[in-house]
Design an enzyme around this catalytic site. Structure first.
Site, PDB file in Angstrom:
ATOM      1  N   LYS A  45      13.961  62.328  19.128  1.00 30.66           N
ATOM      2  CA  LYS A  45      14.619  63.393  18.368  1.00 30.66           C
ATOM      3  C   LYS A  45      15.505  62.797  17.274  1.00 30.66           C
ATOM      4  O   LYS A  45      15.870  61.613  17.337  1.00 30.66           O
ATOM      5  CB  LYS A  45      15.449  64.254  19.332  1.00 30.66           C
ATOM      6  CG  LYS A  45      16.448  63.448  20.168  1.00 30.66           C
ATOM      7  CD  LYS A  45      16.894  64.218  21.414  1.00 30.66           C
ATOM      8  CE  LYS A  45      17.960  63.452  22.177  1.00 30.66           C
ATOM      9  NZ  LYS A  45      18.283  64.073  23.466  1.00 30.66           N
ATOM     10  N   TYR A 267      42.047  55.800  -1.957  1.00 32.83           N
ATOM     11  CA  TYR A 267      42.730  57.098  -1.986  1.00 32.83           C
ATOM     12  C   TYR A 267      44.043  57.049  -1.218  1.00 32.83           C
ATOM     13  O   TYR A 267      44.102  56.513  -0.109  1.00 32.83           O
ATOM     14  CB  TYR A 267      41.842  58.175  -1.370  1.00 32.83           C
ATOM     15  CG  TYR A 267      40.736  58.643  -2.277  1.00 32.83           C
ATOM     16  CD1 TYR A 267      41.021  59.207  -3.521  1.00 32.83           C
ATOM     17  CD2 TYR A 267      39.399  58.539  -1.886  1.00 32.83           C
ATOM     18  CE1 TYR A 267      40.009  59.644  -4.355  1.00 32.83           C
ATOM     19  CE2 TYR A 267      38.378  58.979  -2.707  1.00 32.83           C
ATOM     20  CZ  TYR A 267      38.689  59.531  -3.941  1.00 32.83           C
ATOM     21  OH  TYR A 267      37.689  59.957  -4.758  1.00 32.83           O
TER      22      TYR A 267
END
Ligand SMILES: *Cc1c(COP(=O)(O)O)cnc(C)c1O
Length: 383
Positions: A45, A267
């Protein structure tokens, strides 16, 4: 010349995931040897846990795997044409309304999780005019997916279902397989065996995921559903140290600079260089699945045995590391540094990020180049 845009763009991705298909094959054989005579199905999956379902599926079916589980019908549809006809594909998340006929036509087997799903599959088989085998999952105590045991009587009383939808595999899933001493494991096993004993003819049984393999032979049943173990992860289990790492993550250096003391980085300027530092900006950020939480020194990149701590915040598409430890001429723009590999294992990175290896792997984004390494591939074993 302007003819090679595609090749350049992949090689210049912000980073690359290298998948060692020989290690994957070795892990499959190791787990299969432990589980025998039970067979090992591959759980593929989420694009084979982020590693690329095509090459992973080819390698495992080439190694003898005959059963594959995915989560979604769409994943099964994408995989079906790629796999040999004798390889069974099961859809763990069940049979959604409206997809019954295409599921039957595609030769994909749903894992029936409720009475309603079982009845719709029965009706589909009747209108197709042939039996349609499917897996049936029983909820033995996880309360996630699977037929509640209270509904088993009703299902078994449905003669039309039994004729139309032979049970190819009877499935349950353990809630605490990674805690071997947890009493829920044997409780779920006993509940499952008692329910299975009521079904005639006796269907093949599937109980264990990777962690379940090490709980004891009685948990193997007929088909083990292995996912993360194939990819080298065996936390707290006897397989630890015996499985080979399959995935490495490297980031491309996209800029190198010499920063003076007192330079703010990233940042919020949350990091300030304590002295002159050589900084390298890497082309991987949180958009690529590198957790933002792993800024601020909580992880390091590696280059030639040197630690390169992540400094400041992780940006969307990049992050900065302190590369001062690397002799200057050695690290340049275009080089790759390791983020997950022999120096920093997937488990160590996941723990630092406050999560589990599964979440890191499936988060590795589509912008990253995938490189497949195969040693001595058997014929047909290529993407
Ligand atoms: C994902 C999944 C697996 C595989 O689990 P691993 O821990 O990766 O081996 C097996 N069974 C079910 C029902 C699953 O959802």
């Amino acid at each position: 010349m302007c003819g090679a845009i595609e090749g350049h763009s992949r090689a210049n991705a912000g980073g690359r995931v290298t998948v060692d298909l020989a290690a994957l094959r070795a892990n499959y054989h190791l787990i299969a040897g432990l589980c025998a005579p039970a067979r090992v199905a591959a759980v593929l999956k989420a694009d084979a846990y982020g590693l690329g379902v095509g090459p992973v599926a080819d390698t495992l079916t080439g190694a003898g795997c005959r059963e594959v589980f995915v989560a979604l019908f769409q994943e099964a549809l994408d995989l079906r044409p790629r796999l040999p006809g004798h390889v069974a594909i099961y859809v763990l998340n069940g049979l959604a309304a409206g997809e019954e006929a295409s599921c039957a036509a595609a030769g994909v087997m749903p894992v029936l999780n409720s009475l309603g799903q079982a009845r719709r599959w029965r009706d589909t088989a009747e209108s197709c005019g042939r039996p349609l085998p499917a897996a049936l999952q029983l909820d033995t105590g996880m309360s996630r997916l699977g037929l509640p045991l209270d509904d088993l009587d009703a299902l078994l009383a449905d003669a039309a279902f039994r004729a139309a939808a032979p049970i190819a595999l009877l499935v349950t899933h353990l809630a605490c397989a990674d805690e071997p001493a947890h009493p829920a494991n044997t409780a779920q096993l006993e509940t499952f065996r008692a329910a299975a004993a009521r079904i005639a003819p006796a269907p093949p049984l599937s109980i264990a995921n990777s962690a379940g393999v090490t709980l004891g032979a009685e948990f193997a049943g007929d088909v083990v559903r292995a996912g993360i173990g194939l990819f080298g992860i065996a936390a707290k289990s006897p397989l630890q140290g015996r499985l080979r790492d399959v995935a490495t993550l490297e980031a491309r250096v996209i800029q190198v600079r010499d920063a003076p003391a007192g330079a703010g980085v990233g940042y919020g300027l949350t990091y300030t260089t304590p002295g002159p530092r050589r900084l390298a900006t890497l082309g991987i950020g949180y958009a690529d699945g590198w957790p933002r939480h792993l800024g601020g020194g909580r992880a390091t990149a590696w280059f030639g045995g040197h630690r390169l701590p992540v400094v400041g915040r992780v940006s969307m598409d990049s992050m900065t590391v302190d590369a001062s430890a690397v002799p200057h001429h050695l690290l340049q723009e275009g080089d790759h540094v390791e983020l997950i590999g022999s120096n920093a294992s997937l488990e160590v990175v996941a723990t630092a990020a406050g999560t589990i290896p599964y979440e890191i792997l499936v988060g590795l984004g589509p912008r990253l180049q995938r490189v497949y390494r195969r040693a001595g591939p058997p014929a047909g074993d290529r993407p």
